[in-house]
Design an enzyme around this catalytic site. Structure first.
Site, PDB file in Angstrom:
ATOM      1  NE  ARG A  74      -3.697   0.159   2.348  1.00  0.00           N
ATOM      2  CZ  ARG A  74      -4.517   0.421   3.350  1.00  0.00           C
ATOM      3  NH1 ARG A  74      -4.671  -0.452   4.338  1.00  0.00           N
ATOM      4  NH2 ARG A  74      -5.184   1.552   3.390  1.00  0.00           N
ATOM      5  CD  GLN A 109     -13.953   9.097   7.665  1.00  0.00           C
ATOM      6  OE1 GLN A 109     -14.625   9.843   6.967  1.00  0.00           O
ATOM      7  NE2 GLN A 109     -14.372   7.887   7.978  1.00  0.00           N
ATOM      8  CG  HIS A 127      -9.153   5.953  10.654  1.00  0.00           C
ATOM      9  ND1 HIS A 127     -10.091   6.060   9.651  1.00  0.00           N
ATOM     10  CD2 HIS A 127      -9.848   5.867  11.806  1.00  0.00           C
ATOM     11  CE1 HIS A 127     -11.305   6.046  10.185  1.00  0.00           C
ATOM     12  NE2 HIS A 127     -11.183   5.940  11.483  1.00  0.00           N
ATOM     13  N   GLY A 214     -15.956  13.887   0.448  1.00  0.00           N
ATOM     14  CA  GLY A 214     -15.587  12.527   0.080  1.00  0.00           C
ATOM     15  C   GLY A 214     -16.053  11.451   1.042  1.00  0.00           C
ATOM     16  CB  THR A 215     -16.886  10.609   4.044  1.00  0.00           C
ATOM     17  OG1 THR A 215     -17.574   9.620   4.816  1.00  0.00           O
ATOM     18  CG2 THR A 215     -16.776  11.887   4.860  1.00  0.00           C
ATOM     19  CD  GLU A 242     -20.542   6.928  -2.871  1.00  0.00           C
ATOM     20  OE1 GLU A 242     -21.323   6.520  -1.993  1.00  0.00           O
ATOM     21  OE2 GLU A 242     -19.621   6.265  -3.352  1.00  0.00           O
ATOM     22  CB  ALA A 258     -13.650  16.457  -3.836  1.00  0.00           C
TER      23      ALA A 258
END
Ligand SMILES: *[C@@H]1O[C@H](CO)[C@@H](O)[C@H](O)[C@H]1NC(C)=O
Ligand SMILES: [Zn+2]
Length: 273
Positions: A74, A109, A127, A214-215, A242, A258
């Site tokens: 990652r 996040q 996080h 974005g959330t 969304e 965004a």
């Protein structure tokens, strides 16, 4: 773009120019626009594993080698991605606010560090961060951007192949005490760190304009913050690709990428009207 949206953008920009303490919360959507895949959500697989089987303390104690291979993969993937116009618009707005002696804070996040790379300084990575490590023994935490993070992980972590386990003594280790380090990430089954929660609480207290990017403002944690803020009549804006469920308490909904919307909402070169 519909004229109603244009009107709403102007309205938001007026609010922003009067705000003294802006709080931005970003989620996976802003990273997705930079091409960072979401492993945390449903459907994210690496080899035969779901993330919920890898990003856990139990998985790490069972096989630190396997978990480090996943994180190495990652880290290297994110290195190939760039902050997008949304990350940059946020960093530029922060710089402008700072210059005016006002507060501007970003809670994310996301663990990919793209906000840092875009230049955001007042950043709460709730996080953790893929490029931070924490010692499993003494707790020493630091940034580590080495590629690969250690020689034994070179050419490992491919989603296609399983190699033999890497010896624990060859995995990333602590500069202070030589013990094994782990990614400084909040794993499944772990609590968000106390100092992070305190910082977030403080910003929620001070915030007079809340922007969710974005959330969804109807899912945790945005929904929790939004409900506290809406009780104080603090304006809330959501930018999401969304569509927003009708249960959202956000004052403004901006539907779209965004990277396209944030420069319009935050940039300083059109404002001061
Ligand atoms: C990153 O961690 C590795 C493994 O512990 C270490 O060898 C390397 O020196 C660290 N890099 C930096 C820049 O601290
Ligand atoms: Zn240590």
């Amino acid at each position: 773009m519909a004229s109603t949206t244009t009107g709403k953008i102007a309205e938001f920009r007026r609010l922003l120019s009067r705000a003294h303490s802006v709080l931005v919360l970003t989620g996976a959507g802003i990273s997705a626009e930079s091409g960072v895949p979401t492993f945390r959500g449903a459907g994210g697989l690496w080899r035969q594993f779901r993330v919920t089987d890898l990003a856990t303390p139990a998985a790490f104690s069972r096989s630190p080698s396997l978990v480090w291979e996943f994180y190495h993969y990652r880290r290297e993937l994110v290195r190939t991605k760039q902050p997008n116009k949304a990350h940059i618009a946020i960093a530029q707005a922060e710089a402008k606010f700072e210059k005016q002696g006002k507060r501007f804070n970003v809670i994310t996040q996301n663990v990919d560090g793209l906000h840092r790379r875009a230049g955001t300084k007042n950043l709460i990575e709730m996080h953790g961060n893929l490029f931070m490590t924490r010692c499993t023994s003494c707790g020493f935490t630091e940034e580590n951007n080495s590629s690969p993070i250690c020689e034994s992980l070179r050419n490992r972590g491919s989603p296609a192949e399983n190699g033999p386990d890497i010896n624990e003594k060859d995995l990333p280790c602590c500069r202070k005490c030589k013990s094994l380090v782990r990614p400084h990430i909040v794993w499944f089954g772990e609590q968000i760190w106390d100092d992070v929660l305190e910082k977030i609480e403080k910003e929620i207290q001070l915030c007079d304009l809340f922007l969710v990017v974005g959330t969804s403002s109807v899912v945790y944690p945005a929904a929790g913050y939004a409900s506290i803020l809406s009780q104080k009549n603090i304006p809330i804006a959501e930018v999401n690709i969304e569509t927003t469920p009708s249960t959202s308490i956000a004052t403004y909904h901006f539907h779209g990428p965004a990277a396209q919307l944030l420069p319009q909402l935050l940039s300083s070169n059109i404002d001061d009207e």
